[in-house]
Write a protein that holds these residues in place. Structure first.
Motif, PDB file in Angstrom:
ATOM      1  N   GLU A 229      11.079   3.271  -5.238  1.00 36.95           N
ATOM      2  CA  GLU A 229       9.931   3.937  -5.850  1.00 36.95           C
ATOM      3  C   GLU A 229      10.002   5.464  -5.698  1.00 36.95           C
ATOM      4  O   GLU A 229       9.398   6.217  -6.442  1.00 36.95           O
ATOM      5  CB  GLU A 229       8.652   3.417  -5.167  1.00 36.95           C
ATOM      6  N   SER A 230      10.799   5.905  -4.693  1.00 39.11           N
ATOM      7  CA  SER A 230      10.738   7.317  -4.320  1.00 39.11           C
ATOM      8  C   SER A 230      11.495   8.235  -5.283  1.00 39.11           C
ATOM      9  O   SER A 230      12.648   7.974  -5.617  1.00 39.11           O
ATOM     10  CB  SER A 230      11.327   7.484  -2.918  1.00 39.11           C
ATOM     11  N   PRO A 231      10.866   9.344  -5.670  1.00 42.16           N
ATOM     12  CA  PRO A 231      11.580  10.306  -6.506  1.00 42.16           C
ATOM     13  C   PRO A 231      12.538  11.188  -5.701  1.00 42.16           C
ATOM     14  O   PRO A 231      13.357  11.884  -6.272  1.00 42.16           O
ATOM     15  CB  PRO A 231      10.449  11.156  -7.096  1.00 42.16           C
ATOM     16  N   GLY A 232      12.416  11.185  -4.371  1.00 43.45           N
ATOM     17  CA  GLY A 232      13.236  12.099  -3.556  1.00 43.45           C
ATOM     18  C   GLY A 232      13.805  11.404  -2.332  1.00 43.45           C
ATOM     19  O   GLY A 232      14.090  10.216  -2.356  1.00 43.45           O
ATOM     20  N   LEU A 233      13.951  12.173  -1.254  1.00 41.94           N
ATOM     21  CA  LEU A 233      14.557  11.642  -0.025  1.00 41.94           C
ATOM     22  C   LEU A 233      13.626  10.697   0.719  1.00 41.94           C
ATOM     23  O   LEU A 233      12.422  10.921   0.762  1.00 41.94           O
ATOM     24  CB  LEU A 233      14.854  12.783   0.951  1.00 41.94           C
ATOM     25  N   VAL A 234      14.213   9.679   1.324  1.00 44.16           N
ATOM     26  CA  VAL A 234      13.479   8.846   2.279  1.00 44.16           C
ATOM     27  C   VAL A 234      14.199   9.003   3.613  1.00 44.16           C
ATOM     28  O   VAL A 234      15.387   8.710   3.727  1.00 44.16           O
ATOM     29  CB  VAL A 234      13.465   7.358   1.861  1.00 44.16           C
ATOM     30  N   ILE A 235      13.480   9.545   4.603  1.00 53.96           N
ATOM     31  CA  ILE A 235      14.049   9.713   5.941  1.00 53.96           C
ATOM     32  C   ILE A 235      13.544   8.562   6.803  1.00 53.96           C
ATOM     33  O   ILE A 235      12.330   8.344   6.894  1.00 53.96           O
ATOM     34  CB  ILE A 235      13.590  11.045   6.580  1.00 53.96           C
TER      35      ILE A 235
ATOM     36  N   ALA B 183       0.854  -1.205   0.000  1.00 51.61           N
ATOM     37  CA  ALA B 183       0.000   0.000   0.000  1.00 51.61           C
ATOM     38  C   ALA B 183       0.885   1.248   0.000  1.00 51.61           C
ATOM     39  O   ALA B 183       0.620   2.218  -0.722  1.00 51.61           O
ATOM     40  CB  ALA B 183      -0.909  -0.015   1.220  1.00 51.61           C
ATOM     41  N   ALA B 184       1.967   1.210   0.778  1.00 46.68           N
ATOM     42  CA  ALA B 184       2.849   2.384   0.888  1.00 46.68           C
ATOM     43  C   ALA B 184       3.486   2.698  -0.470  1.00 46.68           C
ATOM     44  O   ALA B 184       3.514   3.857  -0.895  1.00 46.68           O
ATOM     45  CB  ALA B 184       3.925   2.116   1.939  1.00 46.68           C
ATOM     46  N   VAL B 185       3.968   1.659  -1.143  1.00 44.57           N
ATOM     47  CA  VAL B 185       4.597   1.865  -2.455  1.00 44.57           C
ATOM     48  C   VAL B 185       3.560   2.439  -3.434  1.00 44.57           C
ATOM     49  O   VAL B 185       3.868   3.339  -4.227  1.00 44.57           O
ATOM     50  CB  VAL B 185       5.226   0.547  -2.971  1.00 44.57           C
ATOM     51  N   GLY B 186       2.326   1.950  -3.322  1.00 47.99           N
ATOM     52  CA  GLY B 186       1.245   2.452  -4.186  1.00 47.99           C
ATOM     53  C   GLY B 186       1.021   3.951  -3.962  1.00 47.99           C
ATOM     54  O   GLY B 186       0.880   4.716  -4.925  1.00 47.99           O
ATOM     55  N   VAL B 187       1.028   4.373  -2.703  1.00 50.25           N
ATOM     56  CA  VAL B 187       0.804   5.800  -2.402  1.00 50.25           C
ATOM     57  C   VAL B 187       1.972   6.632  -2.943  1.00 50.25           C
ATOM     58  O   VAL B 187       1.776   7.714  -3.494  1.00 50.25           O
ATOM     59  CB  VAL B 187       0.634   6.031  -0.871  1.00 50.25           C
ATOM     60  N   VAL B 188       3.189   6.109  -2.795  1.00 50.77           N
ATOM     61  CA  VAL B 188       4.362   6.846  -3.286  1.00 50.77           C
ATOM     62  C   VAL B 188       4.261   7.023  -4.802  1.00 50.77           C
ATOM     63  O   VAL B 188       4.502   8.110  -5.341  1.00 50.77           O
ATOM     64  CB  VAL B 188       5.668   6.116  -2.897  1.00 50.77           C
ATOM     65  N   ARG B 189       3.873   5.933  -5.484  1.00 47.70           N
ATOM     66  CA  ARG B 189       3.739   5.998  -6.950  1.00 47.70           C
ATOM     67  C   ARG B 189       2.711   7.061  -7.344  1.00 47.70           C
ATOM     68  O   ARG B 189       2.931   7.844  -8.262  1.00 47.70           O
ATOM     69  CB  ARG B 189       3.299   4.615  -7.447  1.00 47.70           C
ATOM     70  N   GLU B 190       1.621   7.100  -6.608  1.00 47.62           N
ATOM     71  CA  GLU B 190       0.536   8.017  -6.951  1.00 47.62           C
ATOM     72  C   GLU B 190       0.876   9.469  -6.577  1.00 47.62           C
ATOM     73  O   GLU B 190       0.665  10.391  -7.349  1.00 47.62           O
ATOM     74  CB  GLU B 190      -0.699   7.554  -6.183  1.00 47.62           C
ATOM     75  N   GLN B 191       1.437   9.656  -5.388  1.00 49.06           N
ATOM     76  CA  GLN B 191       1.639  11.019  -4.866  1.00 49.06           C
ATOM     77  C   GLN B 191       2.967  11.645  -5.273  1.00 49.06           C
ATOM     78  O   GLN B 191       3.115  12.858  -5.221  1.00 49.06           O
ATOM     79  CB  GLN B 191       1.579  11.011  -3.328  1.00 49.06           C
ATOM     80  N   GLN B 192       3.956  10.795  -5.589  1.00 49.04           N
ATOM     81  CA  GLN B 192       5.293  11.297  -5.945  1.00 49.04           C
ATOM     82  C   GLN B 192       5.799  12.337  -4.934  1.00 49.04           C
ATOM     83  O   GLN B 192       6.161  13.476  -5.316  1.00 49.04           O
ATOM     84  CB  GLN B 192       5.265  11.896  -7.363  1.00 49.04           C
ATOM     85  N   PRO B 193       5.830  11.982  -3.644  1.00 48.70           N
ATOM     86  CA  PRO B 193       6.266  12.971  -2.645  1.00 48.70           C
ATOM     87  C   PRO B 193       7.749  13.296  -2.792  1.00 48.70           C
ATOM     88  O   PRO B 193       8.535  12.446  -3.226  1.00 48.70           O
ATOM     89  CB  PRO B 193       6.018  12.252  -1.308  1.00 48.70           C
ATOM     90  N   ASP B 194       8.117  14.511  -2.427  1.00 47.68           N
ATOM     91  CA  ASP B 194       9.542  14.884  -2.478  1.00 47.68           C
ATOM     92  C   ASP B 194      10.301  14.249  -1.325  1.00 47.68           C
ATOM     93  O   ASP B 194      11.500  13.997  -1.432  1.00 47.68           O
ATOM     94  CB  ASP B 194       9.672  16.410  -2.405  1.00 47.68           C
ATOM     95  N   ILE B 195       9.601  14.053  -0.193  1.00 52.43           N
ATOM     96  CA  ILE B 195      10.243  13.461   0.980  1.00 52.43           C
ATOM     97  C   ILE B 195       9.275  12.459   1.616  1.00 52.43           C
ATOM     98  O   ILE B 195       8.083  12.753   1.766  1.00 52.43           O
ATOM     99  CB  ILE B 195      10.610  14.544   2.034  1.00 52.43           C
TER     100      ILE B 195
END
Ligand code: PMP
Length: 356
Positions: free
Chosen positions: A180-186, A143-155
């Motif tokens: 999957e992330s386009p930006g930083l993962v903290i 589910a988390a990867v799905g949200v990242v794909r959809e929202q493309q968050p910076d962080i």
């Protein structure tokens, strides 16, 4: 209608931001903020006092806190160029959001989690997206990867062990987010010392320069009052953080205490195991009372009761302060108790037996 805030000219995006609150109430058993009940080692405090007497408090501190960085680097076996130290991990997070967040950027959290993961980005003008964990409060990687794909968050911010649930997000899940992330993962590992090195995502940094691990001296290191936190990351992240740092942000006393703690690391961290034992004892005793507890690898236990407000009141009546979440979605029935001394466990469990 013009609100008083608007008249004074506060940023419009701050008007909806609620300042952080958590009762700082006095109680004999302070089991609400996940600090350590153990004061720092006496020998270490003596050394600090001696050094403070000698240092030139009329002069600015070493701006680069060179010795502190060197000692931390040795302790962690991690290059100095991949470290960043600030006044608590909250300030570390603030630096990250000043540098990588801000207007036009979005950050993503998995709730319920640490409230500052939403407040800090908001203070820095970052839009926040809060996605929910599953109904049993666990982290659903697909589910988390799905949200990242959809929202493309910076962080993206992951809390591991998560405050307040206590579960570790496995490395495989962090890797999936990184890919999957386009930006930083903290990954906020404030409670990582209680979960052990195997639970840390730090080994992923070498292949993922967009990964940042934040840590603190406020929990296992017994220094919440001093305010020292740090992060581990690729050196490129560090050079960008230099842009937002205020000069001399680590005071002379902070540097003195941080160095002393690192010189006494073994002794400072020696109660971690005992605290984890108290945590497990608390969970077992609560389960014996028929209460649901969430599996924790941190220094606290989240548990459910029918009437948290009444239970909280009964506990404070017995001089025991725990954390309640009256208005946090999914946590309406939960209380969180910090593990520490055997005496605290006994007082808390004794009280819970009476209340039950
Ligand atoms: N991260 C998490 C998950 C926390 O629970 C806390 C403190 N409660 C912090 C960061 C902040 O810690 P500090 O600023 O004291 O390092």
């Amino acid at each position: 209608m013009t609100t008083p805030e608007a008249r004074l000219g506060v940023r419009t995006d701050l008007i909806g931001v609620t300042p952080y609150t958590s009762p700082q109430q006095s109680a004999r058993y302070r089991m609400n903020t996940n600090e350590s009940p153990y004061a720092p080692p006496e020998r270490m405090v003596d050394e600090i006092v001696e050094e403070i007497k000698e240092v030139a408090l009329n002069r600015y501190p070493d701006r680069d806190a060179g010795e502190l960085y060197d000692l931390l680097s040795q302790h962690l076996e991690w290059p100095r160029s991949g470290l960043w130290i600030a006044n608590g991990s909250n300030e570390v997070l603030m630096h990250l959001f000043l540098a990588f967040g801000g207007p036009g950027r979005t950050s993503l959290t998995f709730e319920p989690s640490y409230s500052l993961h939403t407040l800090i980005p908001s203070i820095a003008g970052t839009a926040t997206v809060q996605t929910m964990r599953t109904h049993d409060l666990s982290f659903d990687v697909e589910a988390a990867v799905g949200v990242v794909r959809e929202q493309q968050p910076d962080i993206i911010i992951v809390c591991s062990p998560n405050n307040p649930t206590g579960d570790v997000t496995p490395r495989s899940a962090v890797r999936a987010l990184l890919e999957e992330s386009p930006g930083l993962v903290i990954v906020d590992e404030a409670y990582g010392d209680f979960a052990g090195d195997d639970a840390s995502a730090r080994s992923l940094i070498k292949d993922h320069p967009n990964l940042v691990i934040t840590k603190t001296f406020s929990k296992a290191w017994r220094l919440a009052g001093v305010r020292i936190g740090y992060l581990m990351a690729h050196e490129d992240v560090i050079s960008d953080l230099m842009r937002v740092r205020l000069p001399y942000h680590l005071s002379v006393p902070t540097q003195v205490v941080g160095r002393a703690a690192l010189r006494h690391a073994g002794e400072t961290l020696r109660f971690v195991h005992a605290i984890c034992e108290e945590r497990d004892r608390i969970a077992i005793e609560l389960q014996a009372l028929g209460l649901k507890t969430y599996p924790s690898q941190a220094n606290f236990v989240l548990f459910e009761v029918d009437d948290p407000e009444e239970t909280w009141g009964e506990l404070i009546h017995r001089d025991i302060l725990v954390r309640a979440y009256p208005s946090v979605p999914r946590l309406e029935h939960c209380l969180r108790v910090t593990a520490g001394l055997a005496e605290e466990t006994e007082a808390f469990i004794g009280a819970m037996r009476e209340i039950a």
